[in-house]
Scaffold this active site. Structure first.
Site, mmCIF file in Angstrom:
data_model
loop_
_atom_site.group_PDB
_atom_site.id
_atom_site.type_symbol
_atom_site.label_atom_id
_atom_site.label_comp_id
_atom_site.label_asym_id
_atom_site.label_seq_id
_atom_site.Cartn_x
_atom_site.Cartn_y
_atom_site.Cartn_z
ATOM 1 N N SER A 66 0.923 -0.857 -0.323
ATOM 2 C CA SER A 66 -0.745 -0.123 -0.056
ATOM 3 C C SER A 66 1.226 1.520 -0.229
ATOM 4 O O SER A 66 1.974 0.920 0.530
ATOM 5 C CB SER A 66 -1.154 -0.152 1.348
ATOM 6 O OG SER A 66 -0.189 0.476 2.419
ATOM 7 N N ASP A 67 0.488 2.518 -0.817
ATOM 8 C CA ASP A 67 0.912 3.768 -0.244
ATOM 9 C C ASP A 67 0.809 4.056 1.594
ATOM 10 O O ASP A 67 0.434 3.528 2.073
ATOM 11 C CB ASP A 67 0.443 4.894 -0.602
ATOM 12 C CG ASP A 67 1.411 5.717 -1.098
ATOM 13 O OD1 ASP A 67 2.399 5.958 -0.545
ATOM 14 O OD2 ASP A 67 1.134 7.013 -2.340
ATOM 15 N N CYS A 68 1.878 4.506 1.330
ATOM 16 C CA CYS A 68 2.495 4.424 3.513
ATOM 17 C C CYS A 68 0.198 5.576 4.329
ATOM 18 O O CYS A 68 0.200 6.737 3.846
ATOM 19 C CB CYS A 68 3.025 5.412 3.806
ATOM 20 S SG CYS A 68 4.673 4.568 3.163
ATOM 21 N N ASP A 69 0.225 4.009 4.631
ATOM 22 C CA ASP A 69 -1.129 4.620 5.591
ATOM 23 C C ASP A 69 -2.803 4.397 4.906
ATOM 24 O O ASP A 69 -3.590 4.708 4.905
ATOM 25 C CB ASP A 69 -1.125 6.282 6.027
ATOM 26 C CG ASP A 69 -1.498 5.587 7.427
ATOM 27 O OD1 ASP A 69 -1.312 4.702 8.245
ATOM 28 O OD2 ASP A 69 -1.771 6.784 8.432
ATOM 29 N N SER A 70 -2.250 4.018 3.395
ATOM 30 C CA SER A 70 -3.206 4.506 2.093
ATOM 31 C C SER A 70 -4.576 3.476 3.273
ATOM 32 O O SER A 70 -5.768 3.977 2.726
ATOM 33 C CB SER A 70 -3.424 4.094 1.322
ATOM 34 O OG SER A 70 -2.646 2.672 0.569
#
Ligand SMILES: *[C@@H]1O[C@H](CO)[C@@H](O)[C@H](O)[C@H]1NC(C)=O
Ligand SMILES: *[C@@H]1O[C@H](CO)[C@@H](O)[C@H](O)[C@H]1NC(C)=O
Ligand SMILES: *[C@@H]1O[C@H](CO)[C@@H](O)[C@H](O)[C@H]1NC(C)=O
Length: 777
Positions: free
Chosen positions: A294-298
């Site tokens: 995932s993108d960071c915290d997505s």
């Protein structure tokens, strides 16, 4: 026990505790994360540690030993250790967009590794149109990354490159990308990834690259809309012939070990929760051999900000079931176990995710014991910032510089006639500006002022205190300098305060009073005035293009640690510029009917929507995609190319209906190896050696409104000495490049006359269907 003694012993024990933590941290910092230590009697005989077995078997063995709780703790970027199995914690998040970067907690600079080679920003190297350069940079960056890993300062999983299409010129992260063209971006992706991942035997990886951010992610923060809330409404047609192309090439040709999904939604579904995108397209259709992150915290973003699910457990279950294997962030680590307890997810779903991440770690050698005994295990501090690595950073900057205008010609300057140069502008003596974003700590810098100072005497004036240029206080000093010098170099443009992650631009003009500075200095200048634009995105410099007092314009992107030396080499002609624009430079008023939130690539005349990129926009430009001059002139001749090509069609698989259509589905043809060879002579008719990027475009037969009016189908970079000629063979894969995508998202090959263009030369190629007999098997 008295309170005093209690507190003393507490103090002492916490002191000891701190001492132990401090020492072990220190020791830990110098040890790369690995498992299967030969010296560890508990683990050395475990099946997953046996390097003579296949990776699939080893991964299966390891997963079989883990408890659910242990598995869940491996789902985040900060993967926990499993001490009973001798497995150390691992930080997955490192970055290496154009050099080992310190964005992301996996990489640190300091001690024996104070710096790493900082190559030009990607938009600049893309302008070189040189695939071997991109691969070579990847090779050097992964040498340095592996060296830093061996020293315990970096990971082996790099979440680079960014291969999103530079769809809108305002995008703050356009600088990180290889530009607006899908074929260029796809070739960049495959080449850079090959360089990073190395060409090791079998399935092994030098480092693991990651193509991001899948997909249709190219808006950060525009007019009240940000990437955490944006729902990109994208047609199937635009997905298939624009947004998917670089990712597909990255996975299928580059064999990348990871893909990252993005923050935004696509057509109402967060990309990291969309099984069609992750499980079906990336893993199914393209056969990713690697992990999806995932993108960071997505995952947190689609629960907290987008309210896509009503509970966090549902969000965790949706992501994993969609095909996500690793979460950058804590969300899956916190919520996945309960999702299993609630029956939303099976433990086997988690196993599937771990198979993908652990397989990559095994391919990297992280379960092969002592890292110093592995391939690349001896790389160390002396392999970082080496003279040859730094020379490549300089060479990349030279190759990426684009000569936009050269009236007179004003360039190159001559060290004999131009002895004193006025060097002016907010970017004239910058260091970190030159390395753009997602950079690390550079080995050292050569600023433009320093670079020019190696050729001539300089008079330096900032002109503006910074790129925002809100005051004309310093203008007088600048015009005075220009009056005295034999030539004037204005280094202007943008920096991360204007275009960056979270920061899209509002317009395309130079910020503040910069334009005013340029015009006043040019008017005052005794000698020729040369404009050097440092920026990631395009700038509307129509005023300078049209100002006869401005002799030449260079675009240098963000040219990296050696940028100033490269600029000087081009100004004085020790390097003949050969870069070409990887994106269209639009006039400011192009933006008038172009909300950044409208994703459509194709124009819509009814709505006054102009369309995007050179493939679909036909209006006026400041400089077109592919523009770039040289100090010499090149001429092209097509010496040999077919004019008719038969496209083989499977007889038994096709109904007459599909054959009578003017554009045959690619899946109905036998075109796997069908390619056209075009022999082109490139003649250098000037008096200076030069390198030339040969760009081959094609125009499909009257494809109707939905086909691009032209598209890049191949490019080749060649060195051609003065007054000589090179024959270049360009191979054009018919199904990949002469096809177009219809409104339903289906790729088809239009029959009829396609037109190839190379510079001013055109060549027609007629395609017709040839039905193959039924093959009995
Ligand atoms: C978007 O930009 C505005 C200022 O233009 C800022 O106030 C806001 O915090 C930004 N939002 C994000 C998510 O970066
Ligand atoms: C295709 O058309 C030809 C002649 O028009 C006919 O003989 C043949 O049966 C058709 N085939 C199919 C599969 O419809
Ligand atoms: C492409 O880049 C490589 C690596 O820097 C270089 O050796 C080669 O000469 C370049 N090709 C051309 C045609 O400039």
């Amino acid at each position: 026990m008295s309170s005093t003694s209690t507190s003393t012993s507490t103090t002492l024990s916490s002191f000891l505790f701190l001492l132990i933590v401090f020492c072990s941290n220190n020791a830990e910092a110098r040890r790369p994360a690995f498992a299967c230590d030969e010296g560890d009697a508990r683990t050395k005989d475990l099946v997953f540690c046996r390097t003579n077995l296949g990776i699939a078997e080893r991964v299966g063995d390891l997963i079989g030993r883990l408890t659910l709780q242990e598995k869940v703790r491996l789902l985040g970027n900060n993967a926990a250790d499993v001490p009973r199995l001798g497995i150390k914690g691992y930080e997955w998040w490192s970055e290496a967009l154009h050099g080992v970067s310190n964005v992301g907690p996996g990489t640190k600079f300091g001690g024996e590794f104070p710096a790493a080679t900082s190559f030009p920003q990607v938009i600049t190297t893309a302008a070189a149109f040189n695939a071997s350069l991109w691969e070579e940079i990847g090779r050097v960056v992964s040498d340095e990354g592996r060296a830093m890993y061996n020293g315990g300062m970096a990971g082996l999983t790099y979440w680079s490159p960014n291969v999103n299409i530079f769809r809108d010129p305002r995008w703050g992260r356009g600088q990180e990308t290889p530009g607006e063209d899908p074929v260029l971006a796809g070739q960049y992706a495959a080449s850079y990834v090959r360089g990073l991942q190395g060409n090791l035997d079998g399935n092994r990886l030098k480092v693991a690259a990651c193509c991001k951010h899948y997909t249709a992610y190219d808006l950060d923060n525009w007019s009240g809309v940000d990437r955490f809330h944006f729902n990109a409404k994208v047609s199937r047609q635009d997905i298939a012939d624009t947004f998917d192309v670089p990712f597909r090439s990255c996975v299928m040709e580059g064999k990348v070990a990871s893909v990252m999904c993005s923050y935004n939604q696509v057509n109402g579904i967060p990309t990291c929760a969309d099984p069609k995108l992750l499980r079906q397209t990336i893993r199914g259709d393209w056969r990713l051999n690697g992990y999806i992150v995932s993108d960071c915290d997505s995952v947190g973003v689609f629960y907290d900000n987008q309210h896509y699910t009503s509970t966090p457990e549902e969000a965790a279950a949706d992501a994993i079931k969609a095909g996500l294997d690793l979460d950058c962030g804590p969300f899956l680590g916190i919520h996945t176990e309960r999702a299993v307890q609630l029956g939303m997810l099976k433990e086997s779903d988690i196993n599937s995710a771990l198979i993908n991440t652990l397989t990559v770690q095994m391919r990297l050698g992280m379960f092969d014991g002592e890292p110093s005994k592995l391939p690349y295990g001896t790389l160390g501090p002396r392999d970082v910032c080496t003279p040859s690595h730094q020379e490549l950073a300089l060479e990349a900057a030279r190759q990426g510089i684009v000569l936009l205008k050269n009236h007179g010609p004003s360039l190159p300057l001559s060290p004999r006639r131009h002895r004193t140069l006025a060097v002016i502008g907010p970017n004239s003596d910058v260091t970190v500006t030159m390395i753009g974003n997602y950079a690390g700590v550079a080995c050292g810098y050569t600023t433009p002022l320093q670079g020019i100072g190696m050729y001539a005497k300089t008079i330096h004036q900032q002109g503006c205190a910074n790129v925002a240029c809100t005051s004309d206080e310093l203008f007088a000093g600048a015009t005075d300098a220009a009056r005295q010098a034999d030539a004037t170099i204005l280094v202007i443009g943008l920096d991360q305060s204007i275009e960056a992650e979270f920061r899209d631009r509002a317009g395309l003009l130079l910020p503040g009073l910069q334009q005013d500075l340029v015009t006043k200095v040019a008017a005052a200048s005794k000698g020729p005035t040369i404009l050097v634009i440092m920026s990631g995105g395009p700038v509307d410099v129509s005023f300078a293009k049209n100002d006869p007092r401005i002799g030449a314009i260079l675009w240098v992107g963000y040219p990296g640690q050696a940028g100033g030396a490269a600029i000087a080499d081009v100004l004085f002609g020790t390097h003949n510029p050969g870069g070409k624009l990887p994106m269209t430079w639009y006039p400011q008023d192009y933006l008038a009917s172009l909300p950044m939130t409208t994703m459509d690539m194709r124009s819509n005349p009814r709505k006054g929507y102009p369309g995007r990129t050179y493939r679909f926009y036909k209006g006026p430009v400041v400089y077109p995609f592919g523009h770039g001059l040289s100090y010499t002139n090149f001429e092209h001749t097509i010496v040999d190319a077919p004019t008719m090509v038969a496209v083989p069609i499977d007889g038994h698989r096709n109904s007459n209906a599909s054959l009578s259509s003017k554009a045959i589905k690619v899946t109905h043809t036998r075109c796997n190896r069908l390619s056209i060879g075009v022999h082109v002579d490139v003649k250098n008719v000037g008096s200076m050696d030069g390198s030339h990027a040969l760009l081959v475009f094609s125009t499909p037969p009257n494809g109707g409104h939905w086909a691009p009016h032209k598209q890049l189908v191949a490019f080749e970079k060649v060195n051609v000495p003065a007054r000589s000629q090179q024959r270049v063979l360009v191979q054009i894969h018919v199904c990949k490049y002469l096809s177009v995508v219809d409104r339903a998202g289906i790729r088809r090959i239009p029959m009829g006359e396609h037109s190839l263009h190379i510079g001013g030369v055109r060549h027609p190629i007629a395609l017709h269907a040839e039905i193959l007999g039924v093959i009995k098997s």
